[in-house]
Design a protein around this motif. Structure first.
Motif, PDB file in Angstrom:
ATOM      1  N   TYR A 195       0.837  -1.196   0.000  1.00 33.09           N
ATOM      2  CA  TYR A 195       0.000   0.000   0.000  1.00 33.09           C
ATOM      3  C   TYR A 195       0.875   1.249   0.000  1.00 33.09           C
ATOM      4  CZ  TYR A 195      -3.854  -3.036   1.573  1.00 33.09           C
ATOM      5  OH  TYR A 195      -4.798  -4.031   1.672  1.00 33.09           O
ATOM      6  N   ILE A 196       0.373   2.299  -0.618  1.00 29.75           N
ATOM      7  CA  ILE A 196       0.865   3.652  -0.362  1.00 29.75           C
ATOM      8  C   ILE A 196      -0.238   4.360   0.403  1.00 29.75           C
ATOM      9  CG2 ILE A 196       1.426   5.895  -1.370  1.00 29.75           C
ATOM     10  CD1 ILE A 196       2.959   4.511  -3.541  1.00 29.75           C
ATOM     11  N   ASN A 197       0.082   4.758   1.637  1.00 23.16           N
ATOM     12  CA  ASN A 197      -0.891   5.398   2.512  1.00 23.16           C
ATOM     13  C   ASN A 197      -0.680   6.912   2.506  1.00 23.16           C
ATOM     14  OD1 ASN A 197      -1.725   2.785   3.253  1.00 23.16           O
ATOM     15  ND2 ASN A 197      -0.181   2.696   4.872  1.00 23.16           N
ATOM     16  N   ILE A 198      -1.742   7.642   2.253  1.00 20.45           N
ATOM     17  CA  ILE A 198      -1.679   9.104   2.144  1.00 20.45           C
ATOM     18  C   ILE A 198      -2.418   9.701   3.338  1.00 20.45           C
ATOM     19  CG2 ILE A 198      -2.196  11.088   0.686  1.00 20.45           C
ATOM     20  CD1 ILE A 198      -2.519   8.986  -1.634  1.00 20.45           C
ATOM     21  N   ARG A 199      -1.687  10.392   4.197  1.00 22.79           N
ATOM     22  CA  ARG A 199      -2.315  11.003   5.366  1.00 22.79           C
ATOM     23  C   ARG A 199      -2.653  12.458   5.058  1.00 22.79           C
ATOM     24  NH1 ARG A 199      -3.458   9.811  10.349  1.00 22.79           N
ATOM     25  NH2 ARG A 199      -2.336   7.822  10.186  1.00 22.79           N
ATOM     26  N   MET A 200      -3.947  12.783   5.183  1.00 27.69           N
ATOM     27  CA  MET A 200      -4.422  14.128   4.911  1.00 27.69           C
ATOM     28  C   MET A 200      -4.300  14.993   6.173  1.00 27.69           C
ATOM     29  SD  MET A 200      -5.128  13.285   1.843  1.00 27.69           S
ATOM     30  CE  MET A 200      -5.875  14.777   1.157  1.00 27.69           C
ATOM     31  N   ARG A 201      -4.274  16.286   6.014  1.00 28.24           N
ATOM     32  CA  ARG A 201      -4.065  17.188   7.147  1.00 28.24           C
ATOM     33  C   ARG A 201      -5.202  17.131   8.157  1.00 28.24           C
ATOM     34  NH1 ARG A 201       0.333  19.894   7.214  1.00 28.24           N
ATOM     35  NH2 ARG A 201       1.528  20.174   5.285  1.00 28.24           N
ATOM     36  N   GLU A 202      -6.434  16.870   7.691  1.00 31.74           N
ATOM     37  CA  GLU A 202      -7.554  16.797   8.641  1.00 31.74           C
ATOM     38  C   GLU A 202      -7.504  15.531   9.477  1.00 31.74           C
ATOM     39  OE1 GLU A 202      -9.339  18.877   4.955  1.00 31.74           O
ATOM     40  OE2 GLU A 202      -7.850  17.327   5.398  1.00 31.74           O
ATOM     41  N   GLY A 203      -6.815  14.490   8.986  1.00 32.21           N
ATOM     42  CA  GLY A 203      -6.724  13.246   9.743  1.00 32.21           C
ATOM     43  C   GLY A 203      -7.070  12.015   8.936  1.00 32.21           C
ATOM     44  N   ALA A 204      -7.850  12.145   7.867  1.00 27.30           N
ATOM     45  CA  ALA A 204      -8.238  11.003   7.046  1.00 27.30           C
ATOM     46  C   ALA A 204      -7.007  10.377   6.388  1.00 27.30           C
ATOM     47  CB  ALA A 204      -9.252  11.431   5.989  1.00 27.30           C
ATOM     48  N   VAL A 205      -7.107   9.084   6.094  1.00 22.20           N
ATOM     49  CA  VAL A 205      -6.031   8.347   5.428  1.00 22.20           C
ATOM     50  C   VAL A 205      -6.592   7.686   4.179  1.00 22.20           C
ATOM     51  CG1 VAL A 205      -4.373   6.458   5.596  1.00 22.20           C
ATOM     52  CG2 VAL A 205      -4.787   7.926   7.574  1.00 22.20           C
ATOM     53  N   ILE A 206      -5.887   7.838   3.065  1.00 20.41           N
ATOM     54  CA  ILE A 206      -6.237   7.155   1.819  1.00 20.41           C
ATOM     55  C   ILE A 206      -5.207   6.060   1.588  1.00 20.41           C
ATOM     56  CG2 ILE A 206      -6.418   7.387  -0.692  1.00 20.41           C
ATOM     57  CD1 ILE A 206      -7.300  10.284  -0.247  1.00 20.41           C
ATOM     58  N   LYS A 207      -5.685   4.832   1.437  1.00 24.15           N
ATOM     59  CA  LYS A 207      -4.796   3.682   1.217  1.00 24.15           C
ATOM     60  C   LYS A 207      -4.951   3.229  -0.240  1.00 24.15           C
ATOM     61  CE  LYS A 207      -4.478   0.518   4.447  1.00 24.15           C
ATOM     62  NZ  LYS A 207      -3.150   0.752   5.044  1.00 24.15           N
ATOM     63  N   ILE A 208      -3.857   3.319  -0.979  1.00 23.72           N
ATOM     64  CA  ILE A 208      -3.838   2.853  -2.372  1.00 23.72           C
ATOM     65  C   ILE A 208      -3.293   1.425  -2.373  1.00 23.72           C
ATOM     66  CG2 ILE A 208      -3.047   3.283  -4.726  1.00 23.72           C
ATOM     67  CD1 ILE A 208      -4.750   5.554  -3.617  1.00 23.72           C
ATOM     68  N   GLU A 209      -4.178   0.462  -2.615  1.00 24.07           N
ATOM     69  CA  GLU A 209      -3.759  -0.937  -2.612  1.00 24.07           C
ATOM     70  C   GLU A 209      -3.065  -1.291  -3.923  1.00 24.07           C
ATOM     71  OE1 GLU A 209      -6.411  -4.192  -1.024  1.00 24.07           O
ATOM     72  OE2 GLU A 209      -6.277  -4.842  -3.138  1.00 24.07           O
ATOM     73  N   ASP A 210      -1.968  -2.053  -3.819  1.00 22.60           N
ATOM     74  CA  ASP A 210      -1.215  -2.509  -4.985  1.00 22.60           C
ATOM     75  C   ASP A 210      -0.938  -1.345  -5.943  1.00 22.60           C
ATOM     76  OD1 ASP A 210       0.105  -4.128  -6.707  1.00 22.60           O
ATOM     77  OD2 ASP A 210      -1.642  -5.223  -7.428  1.00 22.60           O
ATOM     78  N   PRO A 211      -0.097  -0.379  -5.524  1.00 23.01           N
ATOM     79  CA  PRO A 211       0.120   0.843  -6.315  1.00 23.01           C
ATOM     80  C   PRO A 211       0.712   0.612  -7.698  1.00 23.01           C
ATOM     81  CG  PRO A 211       0.953   1.089  -4.078  1.00 23.01           C
ATOM     82  CD  PRO A 211       0.651  -0.359  -4.256  1.00 23.01           C
ATOM     83  N   HIS A 212       1.318  -0.540  -7.931  1.00 17.20           N
ATOM     84  CA  HIS A 212       1.876  -0.804  -9.258  1.00 17.20           C
ATOM     85  C   HIS A 212       0.780  -0.924 -10.323  1.00 17.20           C
ATOM     86  CE1 HIS A 212       6.008  -0.879  -8.436  1.00 17.20           C
ATOM     87  NE2 HIS A 212       6.160  -2.129  -8.029  1.00 17.20           N
ATOM     88  N   VAL A 213      -0.444  -1.169  -9.898  1.00 19.93           N
ATOM     89  CA  VAL A 213      -1.543  -1.416 -10.835  1.00 19.93           C
ATOM     90  C   VAL A 213      -2.517  -0.245 -10.814  1.00 19.93           C
ATOM     91  CG1 VAL A 213      -3.456  -2.945 -11.444  1.00 19.93           C
ATOM     92  CG2 VAL A 213      -1.335  -3.908 -10.498  1.00 19.93           C
ATOM     93  N   ARG A 214      -2.633   0.436 -11.959  1.00 18.93           N
ATOM     94  CA  ARG A 214      -3.624   1.516 -12.142  1.00 18.93           C
ATOM     95  C   ARG A 214      -3.530   2.588 -11.048  1.00 18.93           C
ATOM     96  NH1 ARG A 214      -9.257  -1.527 -13.394  1.00 18.93           N
ATOM     97  NH2 ARG A 214      -9.911   0.607 -13.918  1.00 18.93           N
ATOM     98  N   ALA A 215      -2.298   2.971 -10.720  1.00 18.40           N
ATOM     99  CA  ALA A 215      -2.068   3.933  -9.636  1.00 18.40           C
ATOM    100  C   ALA A 215      -2.799   5.247  -9.872  1.00 18.40           C
ATOM    101  CB  ALA A 215      -0.572   4.180  -9.461  1.00 18.40           C
ATOM    102  N   ASN A 216      -2.732   5.756 -11.101  1.00 17.85           N
ATOM    103  CA  ASN A 216      -3.363   7.038 -11.411  1.00 17.85           C
ATOM    104  C   ASN A 216      -4.875   6.964 -11.197  1.00 17.85           C
ATOM    105  OD1 ASN A 216      -3.324   9.816 -12.773  1.00 17.85           O
ATOM    106  ND2 ASN A 216      -4.738   8.690 -14.077  1.00 17.85           N
ATOM    107  N   GLU A 217      -5.509   5.915 -11.697  1.00 20.10           N
ATOM    108  CA  GLU A 217      -6.965   5.789 -11.575  1.00 20.10           C
ATOM    109  C   GLU A 217      -7.391   5.609 -10.123  1.00 20.10           C
ATOM    110  OE1 GLU A 217      -8.775   3.205 -14.793  1.00 20.10           O
ATOM    111  OE2 GLU A 217      -6.630   2.795 -15.090  1.00 20.10           O
ATOM    112  N   LYS A 218      -6.651   4.808  -9.392  1.00 17.10           N
ATOM    113  CA  LYS A 218      -6.988   4.585  -7.983  1.00 17.10           C
ATOM    114  C   LYS A 218      -6.876   5.882  -7.182  1.00 17.10           C
ATOM    115  CE  LYS A 218      -5.576  -0.282  -7.817  1.00 17.10           C
ATOM    116  NZ  LYS A 218      -4.541  -1.241  -7.374  1.00 17.10           N
ATOM    117  N   ALA A 219      -5.780   6.598  -7.398  1.00 15.96           N
ATOM    118  CA  ALA A 219      -5.578   7.848  -6.662  1.00 15.96           C
ATOM    119  C   ALA A 219      -6.643   8.872  -7.013  1.00 15.96           C
ATOM    120  CB  ALA A 219      -4.190   8.405  -6.955  1.00 15.96           C
TER     121      ALA A 219
END
Length: 262
Positions: A195-219
């Motif tokens: 996973y690539i985990n993205i921590r937002m300033r408000e506190g929420a976290v976005i987890k991109i599963e298997d970033p090698h696959v369709r990273a742009n679309e998932k993000a």
């Protein structure tokens, strides 16, 4: 007598060649180095002025024999600049396009300093603090991201892809994102999900599963959900969810999904 005539002729041709060469050199001599700078920070503007002074040292050099690699080397003395293009405009001009490389990411070093990377994930320099030269702070890289001996570790390409997708929606990613964390699960010889985990300033976290696959679309799907735009126009996260929610985006049977369903 014949040898003397040949010698005299050769000398005459040599003198003629030198005269022509001198004439060409007078015409094909750099008189103007026009550098078109694109800067984003006050520090960048100050460095641009210093770099211009250095580039002016190419004035009076032959435009024919001027090596553009020397120009490239001069620009590289200022790590925060990138030479986008360099062109000789005969007979006497040198036109350059130079862009300030934006600080974007950083990671903490063992010496307590921060290694700073640009938006392409390329190394810039070390700094004592995580302060961005434009404003605010750089996005911290945490977890298993590696950048050793000038070599980028796994997932750096996906990191840049995800950052670009976020930028398309948020414009200024650093205003919303604190950190990117690479989470590796299992050994390379096992079936694993990273996973690539993205921590937002408000506190929420976005987890991109298997970033090698369709990273742009998932993000993009995840950030549209967060921001309430695109496919999630008018139905993004609530104020409470922006503080507490953990959103995972993943692919199943060719479809991209979010968990929880929002």
């Amino acid at each position: 007598m014949k040898k003397k005539v040949i010698f005299t002729t050769l000398v005459a041709f040599l003198l003629l060649f030198l005269v022509v060469l001198a004439g060409l050199n007078a015409v094909y001599t750099v008189t103007n180095v026009h550098a078109n700078f694109c800067t984003f920070s006050a520090e960048g503007e100050a460095e641009a002025r210093k770099l211009q002074e250095k580039l002016d040292s190419f004035v009076d050099q032959s435009s024919v024999f001027l090596d553009l690699d020397d120009v490239q080397a001069a620009v590289e003395e200022y790590p925060c600049f990138r030479l986008e293009s360099a062109e000789k405009r005969y007979p006497d001009k040198l036109e350059l396009k130079i862009v300030e490389r934006k600080e974007a990411f950083s990671y903490l070093l063992e010496n307590g300093k921060y290694a700073v990377l640009d938006e392409r994930g390329d190394y810039l320099y070390e700094k004592d603090s995580n302060q961005n030269r434009i404003s605010g702070e750089n996005i911290l890289l945490l977890g298993d991201f590696k950048y050793e001996n000038g070599e980028k570790g796994d997932y750096f390409g996906d990191l840049v892809t995800i950052f670009s997708a976020l930028r398309d929606v948020l414009t200024e990613v650093r205003a919303n994102v604190i950190s990117f964390e690479l989470e590796l699960n299992g050994a390379p010889t096992t079936t694993k999900i990273d996973y690539i985990n993205i921590r937002m300033r408000e506190g929420a976290v976005i987890k991109i599963e298997d970033p090698h696959v369709r990273a742009n679309e998932k993000a993009r799907l995840a950030i549209e959900c967060y921001a309430g735009t695109g496919a999630y126009e008018g139905k993004g996260l609530t104020d409470v969810q922006r503080v507490t929610e953990v959103i995972t985006v993943f692919e199943r049977e060719g479809s991209l999904l979010l968990s929880p369903q929002l």
